[in-house]
Design a protein around this motif. Structure first.
Motif, PDB file in Angstrom:
ATOM      1  N   VAL A   4       0.846  -1.200   0.000  1.00  0.00           N
ATOM      2  CA  VAL A   4       0.000   0.000   0.000  1.00  0.00           C
ATOM      3  C   VAL A   4       0.877   1.243   0.000  1.00  0.00           C
ATOM      4  CG1 VAL A   4      -1.787   1.285   1.221  1.00  0.00           C
ATOM      5  CG2 VAL A   4      -1.901  -1.197   1.139  1.00  0.00           C
ATOM      6  N   ILE A   5       1.896   1.265   0.843  1.00  0.00           N
ATOM      7  CA  ILE A   5       2.805   2.411   0.891  1.00  0.00           C
ATOM      8  C   ILE A   5       3.485   2.601  -0.461  1.00  0.00           C
ATOM      9  CG2 ILE A   5       4.991   3.240   1.869  1.00  0.00           C
ATOM     10  CD1 ILE A   5       4.029   2.069   4.565  1.00  0.00           C
ATOM     11  N   GLY A   6       3.933   1.519  -1.076  1.00  0.00           N
ATOM     12  CA  GLY A   6       4.580   1.609  -2.382  1.00  0.00           C
ATOM     13  C   GLY A   6       3.653   2.156  -3.457  1.00  0.00           C
ATOM     14  N   THR A   7       2.418   1.712  -3.446  1.00  0.00           N
ATOM     15  CA  THR A   7       1.444   2.199  -4.426  1.00  0.00           C
ATOM     16  C   THR A   7       1.187   3.685  -4.235  1.00  0.00           C
ATOM     17  OG1 THR A   7       0.408   0.026  -4.573  1.00  0.00           O
ATOM     18  CG2 THR A   7      -0.910   1.913  -5.291  1.00  0.00           C
ATOM     19  N   ILE A   8       0.970   4.086  -2.990  1.00  0.00           N
ATOM     20  CA  ILE A   8       0.725   5.505  -2.705  1.00  0.00           C
ATOM     21  C   ILE A   8       1.948   6.333  -3.093  1.00  0.00           C
ATOM     22  CG2 ILE A   8       0.331   7.211  -0.890  1.00  0.00           C
ATOM     23  CD1 ILE A   8      -1.335   5.033   0.576  1.00  0.00           C
ATOM     24  N   ALA A   9       3.148   5.857  -2.738  1.00  0.00           N
ATOM     25  CA  ALA A   9       4.374   6.594  -3.057  1.00  0.00           C
ATOM     26  C   ALA A   9       4.546   6.759  -4.566  1.00  0.00           C
ATOM     27  CB  ALA A   9       5.583   5.884  -2.454  1.00  0.00           C
ATOM     28  N   THR A  10       4.215   5.730  -5.331  1.00  0.00           N
ATOM     29  CA  THR A  10       4.323   5.810  -6.785  1.00  0.00           C
ATOM     30  C   THR A  10       3.377   6.873  -7.328  1.00  0.00           C
ATOM     31  OG1 THR A  10       4.991   3.499  -6.958  1.00  0.00           O
ATOM     32  CG2 THR A  10       4.047   4.517  -8.942  1.00  0.00           C
ATOM     33  N   ILE A  11       2.161   6.891  -6.841  1.00  0.00           N
ATOM     34  CA  ILE A  11       1.182   7.893  -7.282  1.00  0.00           C
ATOM     35  C   ILE A  11       1.639   9.284  -6.864  1.00  0.00           C
ATOM     36  CG2 ILE A  11      -1.186   8.724  -6.981  1.00  0.00           C
ATOM     37  CD1 ILE A  11      -1.950   5.673  -6.723  1.00  0.00           C
ATOM     38  N   ASP A  13       4.630  10.334  -6.415  1.00  0.00           N
ATOM     39  CA  ASP A  13       5.786  10.780  -7.194  1.00  0.00           C
ATOM     40  C   ASP A  13       5.352  11.640  -8.375  1.00  0.00           C
ATOM     41  OD1 ASP A  13       7.648   9.547  -5.577  1.00  0.00           O
ATOM     42  OD2 ASP A  13       7.899   7.791  -6.876  1.00  0.00           O
ATOM     43  N   GLY A  14       4.269  11.269  -9.010  1.00  0.00           N
ATOM     44  CA  GLY A  14       3.783  12.020 -10.168  1.00  0.00           C
ATOM     45  C   GLY A  14       2.768  13.089  -9.838  1.00  0.00           C
ATOM     46  N   HIS A  15       2.150  12.972  -8.675  1.00  0.00           N
ATOM     47  CA  HIS A  15       1.072  13.900  -8.301  1.00  0.00           C
ATOM     48  C   HIS A  15       1.177  14.236  -6.812  1.00  0.00           C
ATOM     49  CE1 HIS A  15      -0.764  12.951 -12.181  1.00  0.00           C
ATOM     50  NE2 HIS A  15      -0.485  11.693 -11.908  1.00  0.00           N
ATOM     51  N   PRO A  16       2.228  14.961  -6.429  1.00  0.00           N
ATOM     52  CA  PRO A  16       2.499  15.164  -5.001  1.00  0.00           C
ATOM     53  C   PRO A  16       1.461  15.990  -4.246  1.00  0.00           C
ATOM     54  CG  PRO A  16       3.983  16.479  -6.362  1.00  0.00           C
ATOM     55  CD  PRO A  16       3.227  15.575  -7.287  1.00  0.00           C
ATOM     56  N   ASP A  17       0.727  16.854  -4.923  1.00  0.00           N
ATOM     57  CA  ASP A  17      -0.196  17.747  -4.218  1.00  0.00           C
ATOM     58  C   ASP A  17      -1.666  17.516  -4.544  1.00  0.00           C
ATOM     59  OD1 ASP A  17       1.957  19.118  -2.979  1.00  0.00           O
ATOM     60  OD2 ASP A  17       2.316  20.177  -4.872  1.00  0.00           O
ATOM     61  N   THR A  18      -1.954  16.541  -5.389  1.00  0.00           N
ATOM     62  CA  THR A  18      -3.326  16.254  -5.782  1.00  0.00           C
ATOM     63  C   THR A  18      -4.089  15.646  -4.612  1.00  0.00           C
ATOM     64  OG1 THR A  18      -2.609  15.831  -8.043  1.00  0.00           O
ATOM     65  CG2 THR A  18      -4.753  14.930  -7.394  1.00  0.00           C
ATOM     66  N   PRO A  19      -5.294  16.135  -4.328  1.00  0.00           N
ATOM     67  CA  PRO A  19      -6.089  15.476  -3.286  1.00  0.00           C
ATOM     68  C   PRO A  19      -6.263  13.995  -3.618  1.00  0.00           C
ATOM     69  CG  PRO A  19      -7.072  17.568  -3.886  1.00  0.00           C
ATOM     70  CD  PRO A  19      -5.971  17.296  -4.883  1.00  0.00           C
ATOM     71  N   PHE A  20      -6.072  13.161  -2.618  1.00  0.00           N
ATOM     72  CA  PHE A  20      -5.994  11.717  -2.832  1.00  0.00           C
ATOM     73  C   PHE A  20      -6.748  11.030  -1.692  1.00  0.00           C
ATOM     74  CE2 PHE A  20      -2.522   8.159  -3.299  1.00  0.00           C
ATOM     75  CZ  PHE A  20      -3.464   7.284  -3.787  1.00  0.00           C
ATOM     76  N   VAL A  21      -7.774  10.269  -2.051  1.00  0.00           N
ATOM     77  CA  VAL A  21      -8.547   9.520  -1.068  1.00  0.00           C
ATOM     78  C   VAL A  21      -8.301   8.038  -1.297  1.00  0.00           C
ATOM     79  CG1 VAL A  21     -10.848   9.003  -0.192  1.00  0.00           C
ATOM     80  CG2 VAL A  21     -10.292  11.330  -0.912  1.00  0.00           C
ATOM     81  N   VAL A  22      -7.887   7.351  -0.241  1.00  0.00           N
ATOM     82  CA  VAL A  22      -7.606   5.924  -0.296  1.00  0.00           C
ATOM     83  C   VAL A  22      -8.716   5.207   0.462  1.00  0.00           C
ATOM     84  CG1 VAL A  22      -5.943   4.122   0.258  1.00  0.00           C
ATOM     85  CG2 VAL A  22      -5.138   6.415  -0.358  1.00  0.00           C
ATOM     86  N   CYS A  23      -9.384   4.277  -0.205  1.00  0.00           N
ATOM     87  CA  CYS A  23     -10.495   3.535   0.401  1.00  0.00           C
ATOM     88  C   CYS A  23     -10.069   2.095   0.666  1.00  0.00           C
ATOM     89  CB  CYS A  23     -11.705   3.524  -0.531  1.00  0.00           C
ATOM     90  SG  CYS A  23     -12.306   5.150  -0.985  1.00  0.00           S
ATOM     91  N   SER A  24     -10.491   1.591   1.803  1.00  0.00           N
ATOM     92  CA  SER A  24     -10.235   0.186   2.125  1.00  0.00           C
ATOM     93  C   SER A  24     -11.393  -0.673   1.614  1.00  0.00           C
ATOM     94  CB  SER A  24     -10.047   0.027   3.630  1.00  0.00           C
ATOM     95  OG  SER A  24     -11.220   0.382   4.329  1.00  0.00           O
ATOM     96  N   PRO A  25     -11.271  -1.991   1.711  1.00  0.00           N
ATOM     97  CA  PRO A  25     -12.311  -2.882   1.165  1.00  0.00           C
ATOM     98  C   PRO A  25     -13.690  -2.702   1.825  1.00  0.00           C
ATOM     99  CG  PRO A  25     -10.307  -4.111   1.636  1.00  0.00           C
ATOM    100  CD  PRO A  25     -10.129  -2.746   2.227  1.00  0.00           C
ATOM    101  N   ILE A  26     -14.712  -2.930   1.013  1.00  0.00           N
ATOM    102  CA  ILE A  26     -16.080  -2.928   1.533  1.00  0.00           C
ATOM    103  C   ILE A  26     -16.320  -4.239   2.290  1.00  0.00           C
ATOM    104  CG2 ILE A  26     -16.894  -1.418  -0.316  1.00  0.00           C
ATOM    105  CD1 ILE A  26     -18.293  -3.939  -1.542  1.00  0.00           C
ATOM    106  N   TRP A  27     -17.471  -4.334   2.909  1.00  0.00           N
ATOM    107  CA  TRP A  27     -17.842  -5.476   3.745  1.00  0.00           C
ATOM    108  C   TRP A  27     -18.109  -6.718   2.904  1.00  0.00           C
ATOM    109  CZ3 TRP A  27     -22.798  -7.860   4.605  1.00  0.00           C
ATOM    110  CH2 TRP A  27     -22.846  -8.683   5.738  1.00  0.00           C
ATOM    111  N   ALA A  52      -1.209   2.963   6.528  1.00  0.00           N
ATOM    112  CA  ALA A  52      -0.405   3.513   5.437  1.00  0.00           C
ATOM    113  C   ALA A  52      -0.742   4.980   5.199  1.00  0.00           C
ATOM    114  CB  ALA A  52      -0.611   2.701   4.157  1.00  0.00           C
ATOM    115  N   VAL A  53      -2.029   5.295   5.165  1.00  0.00           N
ATOM    116  CA  VAL A  53      -2.441   6.684   4.956  1.00  0.00           C
ATOM    117  C   VAL A  53      -1.953   7.545   6.118  1.00  0.00           C
ATOM    118  CG1 VAL A  53      -4.437   8.233   4.789  1.00  0.00           C
ATOM    119  CG2 VAL A  53      -4.393   6.096   3.475  1.00  0.00           C
ATOM    120  N   ALA A  54      -2.051   7.040   7.329  1.00  0.00           N
ATOM    121  CA  ALA A  54      -1.594   7.790   8.507  1.00  0.00           C
ATOM    122  C   ALA A  54      -0.099   8.093   8.426  1.00  0.00           C
ATOM    123  CB  ALA A  54      -1.915   7.015   9.781  1.00  0.00           C
TER     124      ALA A  54
END
Length: 117
Positions: A4-11, A13-27, A52-54
């Motif tokens: 998760v950290i790697g995926t977020i870091a990759t995103i 890298d290209g979009h450092p200031d874009t608002p970004f919402v990460v959702c966890s799995p549904i029920w 990871a988001v924290a």
């Protein structure tokens, strides 16, 4: 957590200031406490995604936000989960409405009954 950290870091890298919402799995009732192919339960996955988001927030990323998948589609929608994994048509409408409300709230965008206000 590293994936998760790697995926977020990759995103980021290209979009450092874009608002970004990460959702966890549904029920999914059968998967909440049952270890799946990832070696984790859905409960554990939600904890790791939130963690990871924290980590990014603690390092100063004010534009990353976490939405718990249970706030999008939790146990209250059991009737809309015919195979215990995928929402039915009405379930997807509920999921979408909840997504808009949760995500836009996190981003500070006011949402009215008819949509974005």
């Amino acid at each position: 957590l590293p994936a998760v950290i790697g995926t977020i870091a990759t995103i980021r890298d290209g979009h450092p200031d874009t608002p970004f919402v990460v959702c966890s799995p549904i029920w999914s009732p059968a998967r909440e406490r049952e270890t799946g192919g990832s070696g984790m339960t859905l409960e554990e996955m939600r904890e790791e995604v939130a963690r990871a988001v924290a980590i990014f927030q603690e390092r100063g990323d004010a534009n990353i936000h976490y939405v718990n998948g249970l706030d999008l589609f939790g146990a209250a929608y059991a009737d809309n989960l015919p195979d215990q994994l995928h929402p039915d048509g009405d379930g997807y409408i509920k999921l979408g409405n909840n997504f808009v409300t949760e995500v836009f709230t996190k981003l500070g965008i006011r949402v009215g009954r008819a949509g974005v206000a």
